[in-house]
Motif scaffolding. Structure first.
Motif, mmCIF file in Angstrom:
data_model
loop_
_atom_site.group_PDB
_atom_site.id
_atom_site.type_symbol
_atom_site.label_atom_id
_atom_site.label_comp_id
_atom_site.label_asym_id
_atom_site.label_seq_id
_atom_site.Cartn_x
_atom_site.Cartn_y
_atom_site.Cartn_z
ATOM 1 N N ASP A 91 0.792 -1.226 0.000
ATOM 2 C CA ASP A 91 0.000 0.000 0.000
ATOM 3 C C ASP A 91 0.830 1.285 0.000
ATOM 4 N N VAL A 143 1.474 1.818 -3.566
ATOM 5 C CA VAL A 143 0.227 2.114 -4.270
ATOM 6 C C VAL A 143 -0.198 3.562 -4.020
ATOM 7 N N VAL A 189 -5.973 -3.397 -8.876
ATOM 8 C CA VAL A 189 -5.328 -3.605 -7.576
ATOM 9 C C VAL A 189 -6.379 -3.777 -6.486
ATOM 10 N N ASP A 190 -7.402 -2.930 -6.498
ATOM 11 C CA ASP A 190 -8.441 -3.001 -5.464
ATOM 12 C C ASP A 190 -9.136 -4.357 -5.451
ATOM 13 N N THR A 213 -7.865 -7.168 -5.815
ATOM 14 C CA THR A 213 -7.018 -8.223 -5.245
ATOM 15 C C THR A 213 -6.786 -8.050 -3.748
ATOM 16 N N ARG A 214 -7.325 -7.015 -3.152
ATOM 17 C CA ARG A 214 -7.014 -6.704 -1.752
ATOM 18 C C ARG A 214 -7.552 -7.768 -0.790
ATOM 19 N N ALA A 257 -3.267 -4.208 -0.069
ATOM 20 C CA ALA A 257 -2.764 -4.684 -1.365
ATOM 21 C C ALA A 257 -1.470 -5.456 -1.139
#
Length: 429
Positions: free
Chosen positions: A125, A128, A141-142, A144-145, A150
């Motif tokens: 993060d 990111v 990306v969101d 896959t959190r 992340a």
């Protein structure tokens, strides 16, 4: 008076020089460190049927991600990249080195949720946040959190897409798919095409129909991806399977491998190369808008995660910066292209006539996609992942899911089976 003017001019020049110096000395948080990277960077990349081979990054490996790795290694001559070909064949011993884990690993989102221990991977993060992604790649990306954190940056994303034969649609005066095309439009076109003897190719694989079931009001799992009982087998999901059976099996010509002229269909793009190559009249379109007014999709997704105990985190982070340095749009496009070419190298060596259109639609669909629920590993060939542990039982259940008025018992069995299986995977690299 002249002295005052000279003084003012001198002050302005000094001020401008000061501002210029400040701009030149400002630190860009994304700028690569000046120090040379060195040492060994161990990277594990998923390969179907891999044997766990450990080898240098050389000409024996081909594909978009390897091209990026080679360019990165060339930029840093004191850095050695060592590749580990990993396989996640269910029921067979892992080929991933355990102690320590590789510096970087290609993983699927559900491995982060179900296999990784809490301290296996680095929190990405901070990177990111300074990257300030806002659009497409931020959405990847969101998706896959885990618990809002992340742990991986996507390098493959393969959503479902729709295709149609523009020539056939024109000859039959059927309105071609547009941005406003709905599920009802899809059903009506399917009926017209079937009446004229054409094939409508709708997937009947359990993972591939997940976005359709979502669009019809069902769900495979809880929002955090950790529960299946009371979701996969709830009343809404049972009703969605019933509606799917009613809508599709009565109005389409069935399975993907059925012979005949395919004029409309849905599928994973990497499975469609031959079909699209043989018929250049086939055009690519987005998935339809479902009765709830939204589009739904799921993508086969993988990303790179940094091991928390990596001895070369600096090089690992610099690689992630490099892979995402061309802007969000290009980074998503790379993830789409990498997913295609790593499964079928013809997407690289002999691009389709429709390839630009395909990648454009894949990007749009990737941005709304959730990770496919049952993709437990980066292997893109067999999508059922954990269900292979009970392959015979699952094979017997699967046909009953598509028989109207019969999915309830099968879904309840399946939900219990899956929840039990997933809970056994922690630490099973």
């Amino acid at each position: 008076m002249r002295r005052i003017r000279r003084t003012i001019v001198s002050m302005l020049i000094v001020s401008l020089l000061f501002l210029l110096s400040a701009c030149q000395n400002r630190i860009d948080p994304l700028k690569e460190d000046e120090e040379e990277l060195s040492g060994k960077l161990r990277i594990a990349i998923g390969q179907p049927f891999a044997s766990g081979r450990v080898h240098p990054l050389d000409s024996s490996v081909k594909g978009p991600i390897y091209d990026k790795l080679k360019a990165f290694e060339n930029q840093h001559p004191d850095l050695e990249i060592e590749l580990i070909d990993i396989s996640f064949t269910t029921g067979e011993p892992s080929t991933i080195p355990q102690d320590p884990l590789p510096d970087l690993m290609e993983v699927a989102p559900y491995q982060i949720r179900w296999v990784a221990n809490g301290n296996d991977f680095e929190d990405l993060d901070p990177f990111v946040q300074i990257s300030r992604w806002k659009d497409g790649f931020a959405k990847l990306v969101d998706g896959t959190r885990l618990n809002g954190v992340a742990y991986m940056l996507p390098i493959k994303s393969e959503p479902m897409i729709m295709y149609y034969d523009a020539k056939v649609f024109g000859e039959l005066y059927i309105t071609a798919p547009t941005e406003e095309w709905t599920w009802d439009d899809f059903i009506m076109a399917s009926q017209q095409l079937k009446a004229e003897g054409y094939v409508v190719n709708i997937p009947d694989k359990f993972d591939a129909i997940e976005p359709i079931i979502k669009g019809l009001g069902g769900t495979y799992t809880s929002e955090d991806g950790m529960q299946f009982i009371n979701y996969l087998d709830n009343d809404s999901t049972i009703a969605a399977f019933d509606q799917y059976s009613s809508d599709m099996r009565l109005h389409t010509s069935g399975e993907a491998n059925k012979a005949g002229h395919k004029a409309l269909g849905m599928g994973r793009p990497s499975d469609l190369y031959s079909l699209l190559d043989e018929n250049t009249n086939l055009r690519i379109a987005r998935m339809p808008i479902f009765p709830d007014g939204n589009r739904h999709n799921t993508a086969l997704t993988t990303g790179l995660a940094i091991a928390a105990n990596s001895p070369n985190k600096t090089a690992a982070m610099e690689l992630l910066k490099t892979l995402t340095s061309e802007g969000e749009e290009e980074t998503v496009r790379f993830a789409n292209f990498n997913a295609l070419a790593m499964k079928n190298d013809k997407f690289s060596t002999k691009p389709l006539a429709q390839q630009d259109e395909l990648l454009t639609v894949m990007k749009l669909e990737s941005e709304i996609s959730a990770p496919a629920t049952f993709q437990l590993n980066p292997g893109m060939i067999n999508h059922y992942g954990i269900l292979n542990e009970r392959s015979e039982e699952f094979a017997n259940l699967l046909p009953t899911l598509f028989q109207q008025d019969s999915p309830e018992t099968a879904l309840k069995q399946l939900a219990g089976m899956v929840e039990t299986l997933f809970s056994t995977q922690r630490g099973m690299w």
